[in-house]
Design a protein around this motif. Structure first.
Motif, PDB file in Angstrom:
ATOM      1  N   THR A 198      18.257  22.654 -33.051  1.00 34.30           N
ATOM      2  CA  THR A 198      18.633  21.808 -34.181  1.00 34.30           C
ATOM      3  C   THR A 198      17.363  21.313 -34.858  1.00 34.30           C
ATOM      4  O   THR A 198      16.266  21.672 -34.480  1.00 34.30           O
ATOM      5  CB  THR A 198      19.476  20.608 -33.706  1.00 34.30           C
ATOM      6  OG1 THR A 198      18.721  19.891 -32.742  1.00 34.30           O
ATOM      7  CG2 THR A 198      20.791  21.056 -33.108  1.00 34.30           C
ATOM      8  N   ILE A 199      17.549  20.471 -35.883  1.00 35.86           N
ATOM      9  CA  ILE A 199      16.414  19.943 -36.632  1.00 35.86           C
ATOM     10  C   ILE A 199      15.399  19.280 -35.698  1.00 35.86           C
ATOM     11  O   ILE A 199      14.221  19.514 -35.769  1.00 35.86           O
ATOM     12  CB  ILE A 199      16.914  18.911 -37.665  1.00 35.86           C
ATOM     13  CG1 ILE A 199      17.710  19.620 -38.759  1.00 35.86           C
ATOM     14  CG2 ILE A 199      15.777  18.125 -38.253  1.00 35.86           C
ATOM     15  CD1 ILE A 199      16.946  20.104 -39.919  1.00 35.86           C
ATOM     16  N   ASP A 200      15.860  18.417 -34.815  1.00 33.10           N
ATOM     17  CA  ASP A 200      14.989  17.732 -33.865  1.00 33.10           C
ATOM     18  C   ASP A 200      15.784  17.537 -32.581  1.00 33.10           C
ATOM     19  O   ASP A 200      16.715  16.746 -32.553  1.00 33.10           O
ATOM     20  CB  ASP A 200      14.545  16.378 -34.430  1.00 33.10           C
ATOM     21  CG  ASP A 200      13.513  15.694 -33.546  1.00 33.10           C
ATOM     22  OD1 ASP A 200      13.506  15.957 -32.326  1.00 33.10           O
ATOM     23  OD2 ASP A 200      12.722  14.909 -34.070  1.00 33.10           O
TER      24      ASP A 200
ATOM     25  N   LEU B 168      16.357  13.799 -31.186  1.00 34.41           N
ATOM     26  CA  LEU B 168      17.223  12.847 -31.886  1.00 34.41           C
ATOM     27  C   LEU B 168      18.593  13.460 -32.150  1.00 34.41           C
ATOM     28  O   LEU B 168      18.723  14.675 -32.278  1.00 34.41           O
ATOM     29  CB  LEU B 168      16.605  12.468 -33.235  1.00 34.41           C
ATOM     30  CG  LEU B 168      15.215  11.833 -33.212  1.00 34.41           C
ATOM     31  CD1 LEU B 168      14.708  11.641 -34.636  1.00 34.41           C
ATOM     32  CD2 LEU B 168      15.241  10.501 -32.491  1.00 34.41           C
TER      33      LEU B 168
ATOM     34  N   ALA C 181      21.710  14.082 -34.831  1.00 33.43           N
ATOM     35  CA  ALA C 181      21.675  14.372 -36.268  1.00 33.43           C
ATOM     36  C   ALA C 181      21.688  13.078 -37.080  1.00 33.43           C
ATOM     37  O   ALA C 181      20.972  12.940 -38.077  1.00 33.43           O
ATOM     38  CB  ALA C 181      22.865  15.260 -36.655  1.00 33.43           C
TER      39      ALA C 181
ATOM     40  N   GLU D  77      20.603  10.072 -36.162  1.00 35.79           N
ATOM     41  CA  GLU D  77      19.304   9.392 -36.050  1.00 35.79           C
ATOM     42  C   GLU D  77      18.244  10.083 -36.896  1.00 35.79           C
ATOM     43  O   GLU D  77      17.379   9.441 -37.480  1.00 35.79           O
ATOM     44  CB  GLU D  77      18.846   9.374 -34.585  1.00 35.79           C
ATOM     45  CG  GLU D  77      19.676   8.461 -33.697  1.00 35.79           C
ATOM     46  CD  GLU D  77      19.362   8.650 -32.231  1.00 35.79           C
ATOM     47  OE1 GLU D  77      19.405   7.641 -31.499  1.00 35.79           O
ATOM     48  OE2 GLU D  77      19.090   9.787 -31.799  1.00 35.79           O
ATOM     49  N   TRP D  78      18.315  11.427 -36.979  1.00 36.21           N
ATOM     50  CA  TRP D  78      17.303  12.176 -37.720  1.00 36.21           C
ATOM     51  C   TRP D  78      17.364  11.878 -39.217  1.00 36.21           C
ATOM     52  O   TRP D  78      16.345  11.757 -39.879  1.00 36.21           O
ATOM     53  CB  TRP D  78      17.464  13.680 -37.467  1.00 36.21           C
ATOM     54  CG  TRP D  78      16.338  14.477 -38.033  1.00 36.21           C
ATOM     55  CD1 TRP D  78      15.128  14.712 -37.465  1.00 36.21           C
ATOM     56  CD2 TRP D  78      16.313  15.135 -39.309  1.00 36.21           C
ATOM     57  NE1 TRP D  78      14.341  15.480 -38.293  1.00 36.21           N
ATOM     58  CE2 TRP D  78      15.054  15.746 -39.441  1.00 36.21           C
ATOM     59  CE3 TRP D  78      17.231  15.267 -40.349  1.00 36.21           C
ATOM     60  CZ2 TRP D  78      14.681  16.486 -40.554  1.00 36.21           C
ATOM     61  CZ3 TRP D  78      16.871  15.995 -41.471  1.00 36.21           C
ATOM     62  CH2 TRP D  78      15.609  16.594 -41.561  1.00 36.21           C
TER      63      TRP D  78
ATOM     64  N   ALA E  22      24.129  19.080 -37.278  1.00 34.79           N
ATOM     65  CA  ALA E  22      22.844  19.722 -37.566  1.00 34.79           C
ATOM     66  C   ALA E  22      22.926  21.225 -37.370  1.00 34.79           C
ATOM     67  O   ALA E  22      23.631  21.709 -36.486  1.00 34.79           O
ATOM     68  CB  ALA E  22      21.758  19.155 -36.655  1.00 34.79           C
TER      69      ALA E  22
ATOM     70  N   GLU F 227      10.994  19.074 -44.685  1.00 32.05           N
ATOM     71  CA  GLU F 227       9.946  18.152 -44.241  1.00 32.05           C
ATOM     72  C   GLU F 227       8.891  18.095 -45.324  1.00 32.05           C
ATOM     73  O   GLU F 227       8.185  19.071 -45.518  1.00 32.05           O
ATOM     74  CB  GLU F 227       9.358  18.653 -42.917  1.00 32.05           C
ATOM     75  CG  GLU F 227       8.527  17.619 -42.183  1.00 32.05           C
ATOM     76  CD  GLU F 227       9.274  16.325 -41.889  1.00 32.05           C
ATOM     77  OE1 GLU F 227       8.755  15.271 -42.280  1.00 32.05           O
ATOM     78  OE2 GLU F 227      10.362  16.363 -41.317  1.00 32.05           O
TER      79      GLU F 227
ATOM     80  N   LYS G 289      11.800  15.061 -45.896  1.00 34.01           N
ATOM     81  CA  LYS G 289      13.253  15.193 -46.015  1.00 34.01           C
ATOM     82  C   LYS G 289      13.709  15.057 -47.462  1.00 34.01           C
ATOM     83  O   LYS G 289      13.239  14.192 -48.194  1.00 34.01           O
ATOM     84  CB  LYS G 289      13.940  14.118 -45.171  1.00 34.01           C
ATOM     85  CG  LYS G 289      13.684  14.249 -43.696  1.00 34.01           C
ATOM     86  CD  LYS G 289      14.338  13.116 -42.941  1.00 34.01           C
ATOM     87  CE  LYS G 289      13.712  12.964 -41.578  1.00 34.01           C
ATOM     88  NZ  LYS G 289      14.087  11.729 -40.939  1.00 34.01           N
TER      89      LYS G 289
END
Length: 181
Positions: A38-40, A43, A45, A47-48, A115, A150, A152
């Motif tokens: 996922t994106i991060d 975290l 989705a 929280e991101w 995400a 990035e 965002k």
């Protein structure tokens, strides 16, 4: 005896090939079971995407089937935050309609956030009252869109169905694009 040796070799080769093919097929199925990134991964989705975004809003008004582009607002802040229940909440600050009247802030909660590799998709709907000159007007608020990249970038569509009288509902569509502040 020579024929028997050849048959044993052939049989041994077939068993070896069969074992190798079973081994290869099990390896490839293991790859399919691995979770997708996922994106991060640290975290969630929600929280991101949490943060304040500043961008441009294009507004369309649909009044009795007639749609018109009515305004463009620059440097409009939108906040995505987590409430006490860890639900994602969108706050659109100081929304002003086509007449120049401000309805103050409105909030849409809770939002779903999912995400994929490139973006977080958010969506949600709620009912609220928007206040103009102290009078509350019932409104259905919906949001859908993505946040990714990035730094965002937020690409959101916010729909507002505002009941101004028993006979008339004004439908606003806010197309919002902005970056994290």
């Amino acid at each position: 005896a020579e024929k028997e040796k050849i048959m044993k070799k052939f049989l041994a080769m077939m068993i070896a090939m069969l074992a190798m093919s079973v081994n290869f097929s099990s390896c490839s199925s293991d790859d399919d079971d691995e979770p997708k990134p996922t994106i991060d991964p640290v975290l969630s989705a929600a929280e991101w995407v949490a943060g304040e975004y500043v961008g441009t809003t294009l507004t369309d008004l649909d009044s009795r089937g007639m749609v018109m582009r009515i305004d463009t607002t620059y440097d409009q802040p939108v906040t995505l935050g987590l409430n006490e229940q860890k639900q994602l909440v969108l706050t659109y600050h100081n929304w002003t309609d086509h007449t120049g009247m401000s309805y103050g802030d409105f909030r849409i909660l809770p939002l779903e956030a999912t995400a994929n590799e490139r973006a977080v998709v958010i969506a949600g709907e709620c009912t609220d009252s928007l206040y103009k000159m102290g009078v509350g007007y019932p409104a259905t608020l919906k949001v859908a869109g993505t946040i990714g990249g990035e730094p965002k970038v937020a690409d959101l569509t916010i729909n507002i169905d505002l009941v101004v009288s028993p006979k008339m509902t004004l439908k606003f569509t806010l197309d919002y694009e902005g970056g994290e502040r």
